[in-house]
Design an enzyme around this catalytic site. Sequence first.
Site, PDB file in Angstrom:
ATOM      1  N   GLU A 175       5.769   5.415   0.298  1.00  0.00           N
ATOM      2  CA  GLU A 175       6.101   6.689   0.949  1.00  0.00           C
ATOM      3  C   GLU A 175       5.778   6.661   2.445  1.00  0.00           C
ATOM      4  O   GLU A 175       6.420   7.359   3.228  1.00  0.00           O
ATOM      5  CB  GLU A 175       5.351   7.842   0.270  1.00  0.00           C
ATOM      6  CG  GLU A 175       5.782   8.120  -1.169  1.00  0.00           C
ATOM      7  CD  GLU A 175       5.068   7.257  -2.207  1.00  0.00           C
ATOM      8  OE1 GLU A 175       4.526   6.192  -1.850  1.00  0.00           O
ATOM      9  OE2 GLU A 175       5.057   7.666  -3.384  1.00  0.00           O
TER      10      GLU A 175
ATOM     11  N   VAL B 117       3.354  -1.973   1.119  1.00  0.00           N
ATOM     12  CA  VAL B 117       2.948  -3.172   1.865  1.00  0.00           C
ATOM     13  C   VAL B 117       1.428  -3.256   1.801  1.00  0.00           C
ATOM     14  O   VAL B 117       0.728  -2.410   2.376  1.00  0.00           O
ATOM     15  CB  VAL B 117       3.430  -3.102   3.334  1.00  0.00           C
ATOM     16  CG1 VAL B 117       2.955  -4.323   4.111  1.00  0.00           C
ATOM     17  CG2 VAL B 117       4.957  -2.996   3.405  1.00  0.00           C
TER      18      VAL B 117
HETATM   19  N1  THU Z   1       1.623   2.889  -4.485  1.00  0.00           N
HETATM   20  C1  THU Z   1       2.647   3.371  -3.720  1.00  0.00           C
HETATM   21  O1  THU Z   1       3.289   2.623  -2.971  1.00  0.00           O
HETATM   22  N2  THU Z   1       2.942   4.689  -3.805  1.00  0.00           N
HETATM   23  C2  THU Z   1       2.334   5.579  -4.657  1.00  0.00           C
HETATM   24  O2  THU Z   1       2.619   6.772  -4.606  1.00  0.00           O
HETATM   25  C3  THU Z   1       1.386   5.068  -5.647  1.00  0.00           C
HETATM   26  C4  THU Z   1       0.823   3.723  -5.352  1.00  0.00           C
HETATM   27  C5  THU Z   1       1.290   1.468  -4.379  1.00  0.00           C
HETATM   28  C6  THU Z   1       0.049   1.165  -3.589  1.00  0.00           C
HETATM   29  C7  THU Z   1      -0.352  -0.205  -4.142  1.00  0.00           C
HETATM   30  O3  THU Z   1       0.304  -1.208  -3.384  1.00  0.00           O
HETATM   31  C8  THU Z   1       0.198  -0.215  -5.559  1.00  0.00           C
HETATM   32  O4  THU Z   1       1.064   0.907  -5.650  1.00  0.00           O
HETATM   33  C9  THU Z   1      -0.867  -0.125  -6.635  1.00  0.00           C
HETATM   34  O5  THU Z   1      -1.685   0.973  -6.419  1.00  0.00           O
END
Ligand code: THU
Length: 132
Positions: free
Chosen positions: A58, A46
């Site tokens: 996560e 989000v």
């Molecule tokens: N992102 C995650 O949700 N989890 C991770 O472990 C890596 C990165 C998301 C954050 C952001 O919204 C998008 O990936 C690009 O970095």
Amino acid sequence: MSEINWSVLREAANDAMAKAYVPYSKFKVGAAALTEDGRIVSGCNVENASYGLTLCAECALVSQLFMTGGGRLVAFTCVDGHGNILMPCGRCRQLLFEHSAKGMILETVSGFKTIDEVIPDAFGPRDLEERK
Ligand code: THU
């Protein structure tokens, strides 16, 4: 590891990924984990207009873990917007470590790995205990 249904877990991660709010990066992420007592918890990323405040998938997963009764995680998977396995970022490895069961398995871009392999010598709750 045989009792873990990885395709069910991946499906939960994909369902979560479809709900991601990513107007800035357009990079959807979904994460899912199995708890010791057999629940599946999941989450999506989000984002926020103040970019640095983005919540990784996560974070939502850990929140759902507590909202549904707490406990420890035994298996974890994470997917990108195409359903490909995605490696949790460093911060999220730390988040997962805190709530991991001993020997927790993660599905990674280089095969199945334990939590200790993806975050070796992790700083954790035990490091906060008074040292003699
Ligand atoms: N992102 C995650 O949700 N989890 C991770 O472990 C890596 C990165 C998301 C954050 C952001 O919204 C998008 O990936 C690009 O970095």
